[in-house]
Design an enzyme around this catalytic site. Sequence first.
Site, PDB file in Angstrom:
ATOM      1  N   CYS A  61       0.840  -1.198   0.000  1.00 30.68           N
ATOM      2  CA  CYS A  61       0.000   0.000   0.000  1.00 30.68           C
ATOM      3  C   CYS A  61       0.879   1.254   0.000  1.00 30.68           C
ATOM      4  O   CYS A  61       2.027   1.231   0.443  1.00 30.68           O
ATOM      5  CB  CYS A  61      -0.902   0.006   1.230  1.00 30.68           C
ATOM      6  N   GLU A  63       0.730   3.932   1.845  1.00 34.86           N
ATOM      7  CA  GLU A  63       1.131   4.370   3.185  1.00 34.86           C
ATOM      8  C   GLU A  63       2.324   3.576   3.686  1.00 34.86           C
ATOM      9  O   GLU A  63       3.260   4.126   4.272  1.00 34.86           O
ATOM     10  CB  GLU A  63      -0.036   4.218   4.178  1.00 34.86           C
TER      11      GLU A  63
END
Length: 154
Positions: A61, A63
């Site tokens: 991801c 993040e």
Amino acid sequence: MPIPTLDDATRDRLIAAARDAATRAHAPYSNFGVGAALLLNDGSVMTGANFENASYGLSLCAETVALATASSAGRLADVLAVGVIGGAIRDGAVIGETPVSPCGRCRQVINEAAQIGHRDIVIWCGSATGAQVDRHLLSELLPHAFGPTDLKNG
């Protein structure tokens, strides 16, 4: 150097950086680009984009990519805020009106930075167009989180 204020201008700067990062997502399977931008305590910004893999479970991801970048630079404890956006990829652009928030795994990874930095990290979740941005504290998105301090209690 003073710690940056978490005002509307800072929010807009992070969301813009996340939007730019999302355009570099490697998302050939989902065609869903996500960008994340981290605000560090000196005002600098680090970004990440989702990175998919043909073996889906190995995908990363945005993040997580951004936080791994901060960690590799020795800056994980310096994270004050996160901006994240995402949406469908169409003709090289990331589009969508609905704010995207970090998945459960990413919330846990953000919690690592929060506990190491001894702060509740602000998370701005934006739509790809920037028309809507929601503000949350990590503690709201991940109550009763497990982290480094729990390992010391064992």
